[in-house]
Structure formats: structure tokens, C-alpha cells
Design an enzyme around this catalytic site. Sequence first.
Site, PDB file in Angstrom:
ATOM      1  N   CYS A   1       0.794  -1.232   0.000  1.00 53.47           N
ATOM      2  CA  CYS A   1       0.000   0.000   0.000  1.00 53.47           C
ATOM      3  C   CYS A   1       0.831   1.290   0.000  1.00 53.47           C
ATOM      4  O   CYS A   1       0.611   2.152  -0.853  1.00 53.47           O
ATOM      5  CB  CYS A   1      -0.984   0.024   1.159  1.00 53.47           C
ATOM      6  SG  CYS A   1      -1.406  -1.566   1.841  1.00 53.47           S
TER       7      CYS A   1
ATOM      8  N   GLN B   1       0.747 -11.220  -3.489  1.00 56.33           N
ATOM      9  CA  GLN B   1      -0.672 -10.855  -3.532  1.00 56.33           C
ATOM     10  C   GLN B   1      -1.088 -10.428  -4.928  1.00 56.33           C
ATOM     11  O   GLN B   1      -0.281  -9.920  -5.691  1.00 56.33           O
ATOM     12  CB  GLN B   1      -0.917  -9.657  -2.598  1.00 56.33           C
ATOM     13  CG  GLN B   1      -0.593  -9.929  -1.150  1.00 56.33           C
ATOM     14  CD  GLN B   1      -0.740  -8.664  -0.312  1.00 56.33           C
ATOM     15  OE1 GLN B   1      -0.226  -7.612  -0.674  1.00 56.33           O
ATOM     16  NE2 GLN B   1      -1.439  -8.783   0.800  1.00 56.33           N
TER      17      GLN B   1
ATOM     18  N   ASP C   1      -2.557  -7.754  -5.629  1.00 57.98           N
ATOM     19  CA  ASP C   1      -2.919  -6.540  -4.910  1.00 57.98           C
ATOM     20  C   ASP C   1      -3.235  -5.414  -5.883  1.00 57.98           C
ATOM     21  O   ASP C   1      -2.691  -5.359  -6.984  1.00 57.98           O
ATOM     22  CB  ASP C   1      -1.725  -6.135  -4.027  1.00 57.98           C
ATOM     23  CG  ASP C   1      -2.142  -5.242  -2.880  1.00 57.98           C
ATOM     24  OD1 ASP C   1      -3.362  -5.047  -2.688  1.00 57.98           O
ATOM     25  OD2 ASP C   1      -1.254  -4.742  -2.169  1.00 57.98           O
TER      26      ASP C   1
ATOM     27  N   HIS D   1      -4.523  -0.975  -5.601  1.00 62.32           N
ATOM     28  CA  HIS D   1      -5.085   0.144  -4.856  1.00 62.32           C
ATOM     29  C   HIS D   1      -5.738   1.081  -5.844  1.00 62.32           C
ATOM     30  O   HIS D   1      -5.136   1.423  -6.857  1.00 62.32           O
ATOM     31  CB  HIS D   1      -3.988   0.838  -4.042  1.00 62.32           C
ATOM     32  CG  HIS D   1      -3.438  -0.062  -2.976  1.00 62.32           C
ATOM     33  ND1 HIS D   1      -2.323  -0.840  -3.176  1.00 62.32           N
ATOM     34  CD2 HIS D   1      -3.913  -0.366  -1.742  1.00 62.32           C
ATOM     35  CE1 HIS D   1      -2.111  -1.569  -2.090  1.00 62.32           C
ATOM     36  NE2 HIS D   1      -3.064  -1.311  -1.208  1.00 62.32           N
TER      37      HIS D   1
ATOM     38  N   LYS E   1     -14.058  -3.510   6.020  1.00 59.51           N
ATOM     39  CA  LYS E   1     -13.753  -4.222   4.778  1.00 59.51           C
ATOM     40  C   LYS E   1     -14.860  -5.191   4.399  1.00 59.51           C
ATOM     41  O   LYS E   1     -15.572  -5.706   5.261  1.00 59.51           O
ATOM     42  CB  LYS E   1     -12.422  -4.961   4.890  1.00 59.51           C
ATOM     43  CG  LYS E   1     -12.383  -6.003   5.980  1.00 59.51           C
ATOM     44  CD  LYS E   1     -11.026  -6.717   6.009  1.00 59.51           C
ATOM     45  CE  LYS E   1     -10.975  -7.643   7.203  1.00 59.51           C
ATOM     46  NZ  LYS E   1      -9.750  -8.347   7.402  1.00 59.51           N
TER      47      LYS E   1
ATOM     48  N   HIS F   1      -8.264  -0.593  -0.996  1.00 52.08           N
ATOM     49  CA  HIS F   1      -7.320  -1.715  -1.028  1.00 52.08           C
ATOM     50  C   HIS F   1      -8.147  -2.906  -1.482  1.00 52.08           C
ATOM     51  O   HIS F   1      -9.207  -3.152  -0.911  1.00 52.08           O
ATOM     52  CB  HIS F   1      -6.788  -2.059   0.360  1.00 52.08           C
ATOM     53  CG  HIS F   1      -6.148  -0.924   1.098  1.00 52.08           C
ATOM     54  ND1 HIS F   1      -4.801  -0.878   1.329  1.00 52.08           N
ATOM     55  CD2 HIS F   1      -6.664   0.180   1.674  1.00 52.08           C
ATOM     56  CE1 HIS F   1      -4.519   0.221   2.034  1.00 52.08           C
ATOM     57  NE2 HIS F   1      -5.635   0.871   2.256  1.00 52.08           N
TER      58      HIS F   1
HETATM   59 ZN   LIG Z   1      -3.338  -2.118   0.621  1.00 50.64          ZN
END
Ligand SMILES: [Zn+2]
Length: 685
Positions: free
Chosen positions: A374, A421, A423, A425, A510, A556
Site C-alpha cells: 500500500c 498478492q 494486490d 489500490h 472491509k 485496497h
Molecule cells: Zn493495501
Amino acid sequence: MLLPGYMAAMTKMFRIALPDGSVREMPEGSTPADVAAAIGPGLAKAALAARIDGEVRDITRPFEGDSNLALITSRDEKDALELVRHDFAHVLAEAVQNLFPGTQITFGPATDDGFYYDFAPAAGRGPFTDEDLPAIEEEMRRVIAADKPLVREVWDRERVRQFFIDHGETFKAEWVMELPEGEPITMYKTGHGPADWIDLCRGPHLASTGKLDPNAFKLTRVSGAYWRGDPKNPMLSRIYGTAWLNKKELDAYLVRLEEAAKRDHRKIGQEMDLFHLQAEAHGSVFWHPNGYIIWRELEAYMRRRLDASGYLEVKTPQLMDARQWEKSGHWGKYRENMFIVPDEIPHASDDESEDDRPILSGDADLMALKPMNCPAHVLIFNQGIKSYRDLPLRLAEFGCCHRNEPHGALHGILRVRQFTQDDAHIFVTEDQLVDEVVEFCDLLDSVYRDLGFDSYAIKLALRPDKRFGSDEEWDRAEQVLRDAVVKAGRATEEFGWEELPGEGAFYAPKLEFHLTDAIGRTWQVGTVQADTVLPERLDANYIGEDGQKHRPVMLHRAIIGTFERFIGIMIEHYAGKFPLWLAPVQAVVATIVSDADEYAADVAAKLAKAGIRVETDLRNEKINYKVREHSLKKVPLLLVVGKREAEEGTVALRRLGSEERQLVMSLDEAVAMITAEAVPPDLRR
Ligand SMILES: [Zn+2]
Ligand SMILES: [Zn+2]
């Protein structure tokens, strides 16, 4: 003399509101059990406990005032299971003390599939073993059959302490002194007599031991556990059990356990030669060629889906300065899970005597391996001026992260210390939030279905007690996620929609996405969080339509979570029988006779040219032996060729796990069919 009417008038009446909206007047001293009895004998029998103004309580505990009452029956599975499991823990402790005088009790909570209790065995006895379990089970059944009431009593702390000291329970006596002084302490007795079994316990419990199904539990194992989890403390003996509402549920669970053992990703991973782990790299996976093919296919698939959904892929540093982690707040909140690396300056001297110098001087600046991506993504966002026209900005990274976890918490490739991940953002304006989350929900839904998971549940994890940010910010952030799921049409029972108080991250609520696998287990993999804290801490901003600076909100989000864990889940979900596009070896061409060797090589070459991962098996072995071996390795397609196939230009096709006889077809047909089937799901649309 008082008249009866006068008495009645003096009795205080409480208004008890039921879930259907009706209200009953109940006299002071009455209990939820009385309400159940007044409604009907069926309910009186079925009611296990009561929810009073949201709190689960004993059904025999009197009302303390006007209340909202919901009776808990076995249909309220989650509450009922927790109650039952906790009761079983008490019954276990009583049974152990009956059989083994001198054993001390400590703690015994409910777990996800049952319960455990930690005991200090009597001096000189040694720890409990699996051999003790059958006798303990039998004694537990006896306690259950005695149908003893579970009675709640309120004591003061000194009385509790004295009681435990008198009974040689030093652990309990120690523990009770850590409870706040002056607060009433509840003790639960099994039975009414003065000599009945008793434990310090918050409760709640069922009305009596007879409410438990004596055939719905099984003691499973014994292990060591330190008193209060501290290795400096004495080692206790922990007895585990699994417990359910009835025998049918227990049996189904035991079958599931057996099935899970057969599907264990560590076992299948070895059979298919996918990966290994070893102590020299605790919690980091060595991917073998076969396993890494699955990874690469999955990564390529995810990349195509992200590219098509407007994400921009980035790559960020593994190591960042400690000062950066301080700014992001990780150094304070997360340091114990981070791998810290000293930033030593290497000495570049040729002088051999210098080799004796210590490599680590101890005064270098500290860096840390990233535990998450992040902050690095915010740093990319912060490069250059961003305008509202740049938003939403979706930065994706297959980010390799490290988190330090105790060795005991690691489990195969499902729980590791180095992981990658999927991932991303997403930086958005407040106005874009809901739509962006809706879009994410749609993408995630489609990915799960493509990967073979048709069933998943969506949960909203709400603010925890310890958190950053104001209540207004949390109200708004929670509402956005709630609105998005409603807008996506998934706040329904079909999607297991549920809100979980207290389970959000410290910086944001979340959404959690829990997959259901082929044997009914659930795995949380996906998540999306709406965060205003990190953009604030790292001073991210964009220029709005009004020409002013604004803070973006940062989403996220992850769909598969981590590659390691997700591949582990897929191995168990598919029991290694991957769909063709993910299978490491997609086809094996196996000969019946050596006359067909040359033809087998032609078949394999043709398939390889069409992009199929194919091997040949020309060994001089019986075909049944070859079939068995390749099915153990979970090869989806076996093309059997002999003299006749070679002459006719055909193949005999067998599918893994299929009862059907082999299918004879021309080689061209087979190649066309296999290549069509091997296309990843997103490329077929
Ligand atoms: Zn994050
Ligand atoms: Zn208890």
C-alpha cells in the site's frame, strides 16, 4: 393481612418484546424459559438459550427489566453451536476430574469445530495421552445422561479465590485475581449440590447437560500447551474435541475431515511434484516446474482480467527505509510482523586482513522488507500532480511481501511468510466510491466463477475497538461498502450477506469474500477496504474540479488474496484434478507397444505445436500401469496409441477420473478438441 389482589398489584411486571413485534407482560423473577413455556411446549423444549437485547444469556436467568427477547434454538446454528461446544468443554473438565482426581482445571473455550480444555495433570501422573480419550468420552456421556442443571451463581472475587485455593486449583486462583476487583464473578455449577462440579466462567450455558446430544461429540487429540501461552510457564495437557448439534452433523464432519486429508495440498503437491518447503526457508515456497506452471497460468489470467478492467500494473521495492514505514504507521502497528534489515555499507577493500571486520556494525540505518504494497502505491500516486480527471486510478501489483509469523502458525502453502498478492489500490473521489466497489464486486464474481468457485459469501467487517479515524468517517466508510453490495445485487442470502461487528482492520472497514470449496469448507480470499487514513498520513491529494486540493479515498483490494494460498485452496478444491487450462501436464501420449514409439512422438509434437503441455510415455510397461501412474499425477488426458492407431492415424483418448471408455478419434480431431478445451475461460468469451 394482605389481600391476594394487593400482592398482584405489587408484583413488578416487565415488558418482554419478541421478534414478531408482540409484547408479553412477565412478572419480575420470570425467565426466558417461562416465556418459551407460555408460548408452547414445543418451543419450551427446543429453546436452548436467550438473546436479551442482543446478548446471549442462559435461558433460566431472570429478566432484569423490560427486554427484547429472541429465543435461540438449534436453528440459530452459530449461537447454538457455540453454546453446545462450551457446554461440552465443561462436561469434559468434569469428566477428567471425576476420573483423575488431583487434575487441575484452567481454561476451556469453544473452537471452530468443537472445544478444548487445558489441564494440569496431578503431580507425577504425566500428560494425558490418546489412550485416555475413550474412558473420558464414556465418563462425559455419563455426565450428559445425568442431565444435571448448569447453574449460574454470582460470587465476589475473594470467595472465588478462597474456593479455588481450598480445592487445590492454583491456576484458577491465580487467574481470578486478575479479574477487576469489585466486579461480580459468575461461577457455573453442574448440579445443585454443594459437592457438584464448578468452574469460573462467563457463560452462557444451556439449561442442563441433558440438552447435549451424547453422540454428537468426539475427543480428537491431546497436545501440550503452556499456561497462558507463555513458554516460561508450566506445560499443560490440552484435550481437543469436535462437537455438533447432533450425530448426523458429527458424522458429516468426520467424513469431511477424511475427505480433507485425502485432498491435503501438501500430499497432492508431492504426488504432482508441484512444490516443496524446507526448514532452511521457513514459510517460503520452492515452486517446482509443474507448480510454477499453475502459478504462471493463474498470473497470466489475472493480468488479462486486470488489463481489461482498466488497471495499470506497477512494481515496487522490496526494501524500504524504516522512516517510510514510520510515516505509513506500519512501524508502530505492525513492526513485530516485519523483517527488519540493517542497511550496512559494504566495505570495498582489497586488503585481506580486513576480512576479520564484522559484517554488521550494529549502527546502520534500518530498512524493512515490505509486509504490504500500500504505501509504495501511494508514493507512486504522489509523483506529479493528479487531477480529478485521472481518477479512478487503479494501480495493480503482483506484490511479493514478507510477514514474520511464528513457525507454529505456518501451514503448508496456505499460511506462509513470503507470499505474492494480487494486490491493487484504487484512488477515487468520494463520488466514485460506490460505483468502483460495485465494479470490483462484478470482476471478482466473474473471476471466482472462471476459477471454478460458484459459491461464495460476502461479509462486511465493521469497526474494531482499536482504530484510527473518527466515528463519522467510519459511518461513511461502512455505508459505502454496504451500499455497493446492495447496488451490486449481492446483499442477499444467496451470497451469505452478513455484517461482522468489530472485525474490520484498524484503519478501515472491509468487505470479505469467502469461497466455498468442493467439500463445503470456506476460505476468505477476496477483500476490499475503503481507506481514508493512509492517503492522509502520506499526504496524497488531487486537484478537484474546483481547483482545490482534495484527499482521494484509497480502495485496497484483492481477489485471490495470495498466489500461494489460492493455489493451495485450488489443489484441495479440485483434489489436484485441475481444469485443462491450469493442469501442469495436460496430456500424456502413452504407447501400448514399442512399434508405436515413432507415432507417439508425432502425436506429441503436433500437440506441443498447438500449445499443449504434453509428455510421452514410451516405457516398456503394461498400459494399465501407465494409466494408474498418470492418474496419480492427475494428468487430465491420456492418449493411448498402439500399432492400429499408428496405422490409422488415430488416438484412443482417456479422461482422468472418467468412467467412460476411451474415445477413439482421428489425430486431427483430437488436437482440435484438446486445444479448444485448453483455452482459458476468459479467452473463450
Ligand atoms: Zn493495501
Ligand atoms: Zn464455561
